[in-house]
Each structure stands twice: as C-alpha cells, then as structure tokens.
Design a protein around this motif. Structure first.
Motif, PDB file in Angstrom:
ATOM      1  N   LEU A 257      18.016  12.674  21.547  1.00 62.23           N
ATOM      2  CA  LEU A 257      17.982  12.291  22.763  1.00 62.23           C
ATOM      3  C   LEU A 257      17.027  10.828  22.557  1.00 62.23           C
ATOM      4  CD1 LEU A 257      16.469  14.885  25.094  1.00 62.23           C
ATOM      5  CD2 LEU A 257      18.794  14.030  25.039  1.00 62.23           C
ATOM      6  N   GLN A 258      16.123  10.568  21.495  1.00 63.92           N
ATOM      7  CA  GLN A 258      15.510   9.457  21.204  1.00 63.92           C
ATOM      8  C   GLN A 258      16.402   8.469  20.780  1.00 63.92           C
ATOM      9  OE1 GLN A 258      11.800   9.861  18.914  1.00 63.92           O
ATOM     10  NE2 GLN A 258      11.376  11.530  20.083  1.00 63.92           N
ATOM     11  N   SER A 260      19.645   8.661  21.212  1.00 66.59           N
ATOM     12  CA  SER A 260      20.634   7.917  22.250  1.00 66.59           C
ATOM     13  C   SER A 260      20.052   6.945  23.102  1.00 66.59           C
ATOM     14  CB  SER A 260      20.968   9.347  23.091  1.00 66.59           C
ATOM     15  OG  SER A 260      21.659  10.438  22.358  1.00 66.59           O
ATOM     16  N   SER A 261      18.736   7.412  23.514  1.00 65.20           N
ATOM     17  CA  SER A 261      17.859   6.307  24.364  1.00 65.20           C
ATOM     18  C   SER A 261      17.828   4.927  23.591  1.00 65.20           C
ATOM     19  CB  SER A 261      16.767   6.710  24.694  1.00 65.20           C
ATOM     20  OG  SER A 261      15.835   5.882  25.418  1.00 65.20           O
ATOM     21  N   LYS A 264      21.111   3.239  23.539  1.00 60.94           N
ATOM     22  CA  LYS A 264      21.551   2.489  24.748  1.00 60.94           C
ATOM     23  C   LYS A 264      20.865   1.163  24.965  1.00 60.94           C
ATOM     24  CE  LYS A 264      21.779   3.935  29.563  1.00 60.94           C
ATOM     25  NZ  LYS A 264      21.681   4.864  30.739  1.00 60.94           N
ATOM     26  N   THR A 265      19.710   1.342  24.707  1.00 63.24           N
ATOM     27  CA  THR A 265      18.643   0.168  24.872  1.00 63.24           C
ATOM     28  C   THR A 265      19.399  -1.196  24.069  1.00 63.24           C
ATOM     29  OG1 THR A 265      16.700   1.503  25.483  1.00 63.24           O
ATOM     30  CG2 THR A 265      16.417  -0.813  24.706  1.00 63.24           C
TER      31      THR A 265
END
Length: 325
Positions: A257-258, A260-261, A264-265
C-alpha cells in the motif's frame, strides 16, 4: 522475498562507516596482532560531526590518483588493480582484528559478523532470519548446486561461480568460504524451512566435461530459473490476493500500500519519458510464446526505478495486464 544461492559465498564487504569507539578498538587489536595499519588509517577519516562520532571510508576517486597523461581506459584499469590490492589488505586487517576481539570476548557475535560475513549471508539473514511464518509463506528461495565443481577450479571463468584462492599452479577452492557457504545452505536455510512454509527449490547443474560451466549450461539454467520464478510469483500473488488477512498486522500488505501510494504521488509530478518505458510496454504486450521470463528493473539508489514503475502503473490497462510493484 526472493533468494538465490549458488556455489559462491562471496567476498566480505568493506564497511563504509564504523562507529568511532569500535574502529579504534579494531585498530588497537590490529596493532596487537602486529599488523601494518597504515592503509586503514589512510583510507578511513574520522567525522566529529556525526552522532556518535564515526570513521568513514574515503571515496576511491579521491584516493586513487592516476597518471594524467595516461589514456582513460588504462587509468581505470590501473585504479581498479590498485583498489583490489588495497581492499584485500583492508579486509585482512578487519578480519584478523575482529576475530581476535571476538575470541577475547571484547566484541559480540552480532557486531563481528558484519566484518566476517559476505554480502549474500547478510542479505539472507536480513530477509529470512527474523521474519514471521506468515511473511515467509510469501518468500521463495532457489538453491543451485554445480556437480563436481572442484574439478574445474583451474578454469579461469569458474572464478565467477565459486570462491577460489591461491596462485598458479596451486589454485584451490577457498576452504573457509566453502565452509561458510555450507553452513548457510545446509544449516541456516533448512532451519528456517523447518519452522515455516518457506518455498525452497534445489537444482543440480552438470558441467561440460571439458569447458566446465559453459555458456550453453548457463543459458539452460537461466531459462529454467526464469520460468520457475515467473510461475512462483504468479502463485504467491494469487494466494496473497485470495487470503483474507488482517491488513493492520500484515507488514507485507502495508508495504504494498505504501509503494502504491508513493507511486501515485510520483506519477502525478512528472511526465515520464525514457527508453525504458518502451521496453516495459513491449514486455507487457501479449506474447506468442506463452510463458515469459520476468522483467527485472534494476539500478542504484535514486535512479528512477519507482518513478518508472509508477508511470507504467498509470499508463497500463489494468483490465488487460497485471503490474507488480
């Protein structure tokens, strides 16, 4: 996590940073062992600004001053030769002094191992040594043995696949490195397997009787490894997706999740253009051959690996492909 272990234990790493008190203790032990410590004192400089104070390995480009009149290629070759000699001397000092300190009880095993273990043992210890069974279920380890490898020790190219020592005509397999490899392969990994569901594959490669580990043998092994790795990754990913685990306690899911985040950023900041993007695009297109080998994105720190995959994730059609970050 993925681990790949062959017949070579590898070299002991030279530490880039050593805490001041530890470095000075090692220096004293080296002097006690009657070793010449000049090279250690020249190549390590004390930084009083770090907390705690520490000694840092000086950059090679500063220390190795080549002849300005020589050609770049010959200068690089000469610098590499010098560095090999210097690095071996530094390793010898660290190894002898640390063993002495450990024997006298002045240094714990946890401290000593960074000076006595190779990079591959450090990596296996970090990746598998202190993990939960739930995490290890998502890991896979490939062990490759080469049958009768000692017969080919005098073939120069075989130095890439096993640890050798000595000079002509008495070149032999390094017994100390081989002993450490056996402990890692036949003791450490089986202990992890006994307490978890870690997947371990062992293969035996047979060399060409005249050429040793030839390019043909290498290609055959790599092709088989690539197919097995691809199948294992698909299997592990599918099993992880189907598993109803607690996302608050599963560190691997939290890491995904980290990533992926972060991807995206990063993807929102740039319009990414490079040849690597085209290579990944071609790789993701359907293949007539069916099974495909893994595509490995590699590079040093801050070279754009995450940014590249972020752009891939942004552009890819999620209904057609799976992108693994």
């Amino acid at each position: 996590g993925r681990g790949l272990l062959g017949e070579k234990y590898g070299n002991i790493r030279i530490p880039g940073e050593v805490e001041s008190s530890e470095f000075e203790m090692i220096l004293d032990a080296a002097i006690e062992a009657k070793l010449e410590t000049k090279v250690l004192e020249e190549w390590y400089c004390r930084d009083e600004n770090s907390v705690p104070a520490a000694y840092y390995l000086r950059p090679k480009y500063e220390m190795l001053k080549s002849n300005k009149n020589s050609m770049p290629s010959s200068a690089n070759a000469e610098n590499e030769r010098k560095w090999q000699e210097i690095s071996e001397e530094i390793k010898k000092i660290f190894k002898t002094a640390v063993k002495l300190l450990h024997e006298k009880g002045k240094m714990k095993h946890s401290q000593a191992k960074r000076y006595l273990f190779s990079a591959i043992e450090d990596e296996f210890d970090f990746a598998l040594g202190k993990q939960t069974p739930a995490f290890l279920k998502k890991c896979v380890c490939y062990i490759r043995k080469i049958a009768n490898i000692e017969r080919f020790v005098k073939i120069p190219a075989m130095g890439k696949y096993m640890d050798i020592t000595g000079t002509e005509p008495r070149i032999i397999r390094d017994p100390e490195a081989h002993e450490k490899l056996i402990k890692l392969r036949d003791e450490f990994i089986p202990t992890i397997v006994a307490s978890s569901n870690l997947r371990v594959y062992t293969s035996v490669t047979h060399c060409d009787m005249k050429l040793g580990y030839s390019q043909e043998v290498e290609n055959h092994y790599i092709e088989g490894l690539g197919k097995q790795f691809y199948e294992d990754m698909i299997d592990i990913i599918q099993a992880t997706v189907q598993q109803n685990f607690d996302t608050e306690t599963d560190t691997l899911y939290d890491e995904i999740l980290q990533h992926s985040s972060l991807c995206k950023t990063y993807a929102s900041f740039y319009e990414y253009k490079c040849e690597s993007l085209n290579i990944v695009h071609k790789y993701l297109l359907p293949s007539k051959a069916g099974l495909i080998n893994p595509l490995i994105t590699y590079g040093g720190p801050c070279t754009g690996k995450t940014l590249l995959l972020a752009e891939v994730a942004k552009k890819v059609n999620v209904n057609s492909f799976q992108v693994f970050l």
